[in-house]
Write an enzyme that holds these catalytic residues in place. Sequence first.
Site, PDB file in Angstrom:
ATOM      1  N   ASN A 151       0.957  -1.674  -0.264  1.00  0.00           N
ATOM      2  CA  ASN A 151       0.339   0.406   0.133  1.00  0.00           C
ATOM      3  C   ASN A 151       1.040   0.791  -0.051  1.00  0.00           C
ATOM      4  O   ASN A 151       0.297   2.808  -0.712  1.00  0.00           O
ATOM      5  CB  ASN A 151      -0.999  -0.006   0.880  1.00  0.00           C
ATOM      6  CG  ASN A 151      -0.247   0.019   2.555  1.00  0.00           C
ATOM      7  OD1 ASN A 151       1.005  -0.765   2.588  1.00  0.00           O
ATOM      8  ND2 ASN A 151      -0.888   0.015   3.543  1.00  0.00           N
ATOM      9  N   GLY A 226       1.963  -5.725   7.471  1.00  0.00           N
ATOM     10  CA  GLY A 226       1.429  -6.156   6.535  1.00  0.00           C
ATOM     11  C   GLY A 226       0.189  -7.224   7.684  1.00  0.00           C
ATOM     12  O   GLY A 226       0.143  -6.473   9.031  1.00  0.00           O
ATOM     13  N   SER A 227      -0.623  -8.501   6.908  1.00  0.00           N
ATOM     14  CA  SER A 227      -1.570  -8.484   8.145  1.00  0.00           C
ATOM     15  C   SER A 227      -1.356  -9.072   9.329  1.00  0.00           C
ATOM     16  O   SER A 227      -0.064  -9.546   9.105  1.00  0.00           O
ATOM     17  CB  SER A 227      -2.685  -9.939   7.022  1.00  0.00           C
ATOM     18  OG  SER A 227      -1.589 -10.316   6.698  1.00  0.00           O
ATOM     19  N   THR A 228      -2.723  -9.480  10.087  1.00  0.00           N
ATOM     20  CA  THR A 228      -1.596  -9.943  11.250  1.00  0.00           C
ATOM     21  C   THR A 228      -1.654 -11.247  10.887  1.00  0.00           C
ATOM     22  O   THR A 228      -0.983 -12.329  11.609  1.00  0.00           O
ATOM     23  CB  THR A 228      -3.578  -9.947  12.485  1.00  0.00           C
ATOM     24  OG1 THR A 228      -3.538  -8.517  12.487  1.00  0.00           O
ATOM     25  CG2 THR A 228      -3.034 -10.612  13.730  1.00  0.00           C
ATOM     26  N   GLY A 231       1.541 -11.737  10.018  1.00  0.00           N
ATOM     27  CA  GLY A 231       2.354 -11.085  11.129  1.00  0.00           C
ATOM     28  C   GLY A 231       2.812 -12.140  11.984  1.00  0.00           C
ATOM     29  O   GLY A 231       3.954 -12.823  12.209  1.00  0.00           O
ATOM     30  N   GLU A 248       4.145  -4.107  11.915  1.00  0.00           N
ATOM     31  CA  GLU A 248       2.791  -2.941  12.373  1.00  0.00           C
ATOM     32  C   GLU A 248       1.542  -3.912  11.141  1.00  0.00           C
ATOM     33  O   GLU A 248       1.411  -4.232  10.268  1.00  0.00           O
ATOM     34  CB  GLU A 248       3.703  -2.619  10.948  1.00  0.00           C
ATOM     35  CG  GLU A 248       2.973  -0.805  11.929  1.00  0.00           C
ATOM     36  CD  GLU A 248       1.875  -0.519  10.632  1.00  0.00           C
ATOM     37  OE1 GLU A 248       0.638  -1.012  11.566  1.00  0.00           O
ATOM     38  OE2 GLU A 248       2.346  -0.059   9.508  1.00  0.00           O
ATOM     39  N   CYS A 282      -3.605   1.132   6.648  1.00  0.00           N
ATOM     40  CA  CYS A 282      -3.356   0.520   8.460  1.00  0.00           C
ATOM     41  C   CYS A 282      -3.980   0.899   9.420  1.00  0.00           C
ATOM     42  O   CYS A 282      -4.721   0.359   9.970  1.00  0.00           O
ATOM     43  CB  CYS A 282      -1.892   0.081   8.269  1.00  0.00           C
ATOM     44  SG  CYS A 282      -0.894   1.027   8.357  1.00  0.00           S
ATOM     45  N   GLU A 455       7.461   2.339  15.181  1.00  0.00           N
ATOM     46  CA  GLU A 455       8.142   2.927  14.120  1.00  0.00           C
ATOM     47  C   GLU A 455       8.422   4.073  14.172  1.00  0.00           C
ATOM     48  O   GLU A 455       7.528   4.888  15.174  1.00  0.00           O
ATOM     49  CB  GLU A 455       7.774   1.631  12.978  1.00  0.00           C
ATOM     50  CG  GLU A 455       8.043   0.429  12.741  1.00  0.00           C
ATOM     51  CD  GLU A 455       8.163   0.086  11.389  1.00  0.00           C
ATOM     52  OE1 GLU A 455       7.154  -0.133  11.158  1.00  0.00           O
ATOM     53  OE2 GLU A 455       9.462   0.686  10.436  1.00  0.00           O
TER      54      GLU A 455
END
Length: 478
Positions: A151, A226-228, A231, A248, A282, A455
């Site tokens: 994204n 990215g996605s959980t 992750g 994240e 996100c 971050e």
Amino acid sequence: MSGLPEACLWIDGADHPGRGAARCLVDPAIEAPLSPFREADADQVAQAVATASAALPRWADTLPRDRAAVLFRLADLITQDADRLARIEAVNVGKPLSQACRDVGRAADYFRFYAGACDKLNGETIPLGPDQTALTVAEPVGVTAHILPWNYPISTLARGVAPALAAGATAVAKPSELTPFSAVELARLATQAGLPDGAFNVVLGGGETGAALAGQEGVAHVTFTGSTATGRKVMQAASTPVAGVTLELGGKSPVIVLEDADLDAAAVGVLRGIFFNAGQVCAAGSRLICARGVHDALIAKLAEKARAMRLGNPLDDPDMGPLVSAAQLARVEGFVERAKAQGFTCALGGQRVDRPGFFYPPTIFTDIPPEAEIAREEVFGPVLITHLCDGAEDALRIANDNPYGLVAGVYTRSHDTALWLARRLEVGQVFVNGFLSGGDTVPFGGVKHSGIGREKGLAGLSAYLAPKSIILNHAGPT
Ligand code: NDP
């Protein structure tokens, strides 16, 4: 003719064709093929990590002011090349050109910000009494891996790699298989800026490449966005080299609008929060929690503004471009169709746009029960849902009743209420009366299923530093 450069790997300061599977992506706005490329094979992932490892001593020992000079030069090179880089991002991701320009500017700013930090990575002294001195030295953590989503390809890459390099660590990045083009351009500019060969490498590929990188011996830290679900896998893979992780992850971020809010300001914030980058953000404010008494008035304002939004080719700088891929469009349609089938009220949009490209219009569902799928899961598209609330306590209860905890917005004229909410919302960042304001020097990251670590800002450096304690014993003159 996509006009995009060839995507290749960047290892040890030079480009390399991938030796893995061949890929050909399509332009999301017109569905025409983009330049083909080849993914990395497993040996090339290992080679990139070995190269980053070999480059580590030289880069880590580079004087702080010289490291800073390289990163400042890189920021300047990004700025000089901004128009070309922005066009690459706009075409590849499908984002409006002005938003892509902003992303490239943010990438340059990350390098400037962290360049300034290179000579300020102080340690501390710890009192142990008169005959001992304990001190800490902020050493670079080692080789860092950066696994990225599609994204915000260039700015998310810079967000992780800039602090890693500032800390004296080296990096291997894997962009999303959907957005490979800008990463190698950034690595090329880094070499041009004087970064030693091997300090910043790029490998291309999909989930397998990401898993190979996160699990590679020699990697000391993995930064993943990215996605959980992914992750969790990254966290597991990183357990092989016993690497640290910054995750994240996704969000289902609430924006609370109370009865006394400035509704015009709230409408602007809510609109930006969910339709910017076609909702593929996100931190998107995808759950509007609105006081019952002002809900309909706010929806009317939002619908009026959203109807006026221009969808179009990213290079014509519309208000909204297409979604990134056919798969993402199908995912968004799936959520919307299931919500409609459950009888929820769709106050705006809810139907795919009849034109080539992966376009989906601004969509709003109102008064959704908090347990509904569309209220709990990250859609990652231009889809807003609303909940009605009765006062701040009710809003807080609804906001926190969700597995995610990335960011939240609060609109109220009462500073007391805003702070009361801000202190109790289970998220990593709260915006009061201005959703998604604040910029990239403020620490960012989630709690609960939205991630681990921070971050941006000075907090973004800590993942890349391994403080070493040295204890000096000095008994005194003999
Ligand atoms: P993923 O989380 O799957 O992908 C993010 C990155 O991880 C990509 O580079 C991906 O590679 C890589 N990856 C995939 N599998 C693995 C693995 N097992 N080990 C290591 N790395 C891996 O996101 P998707 O692109 O599939 O998007 C799906 C959904 O995730 C979206 O609809 C959205 O809800 C959410 N998402 C959230 C983002 C955020 O910023 N919070 C960003 C992107 C997505 P590749 O894509 O090349 O296969």
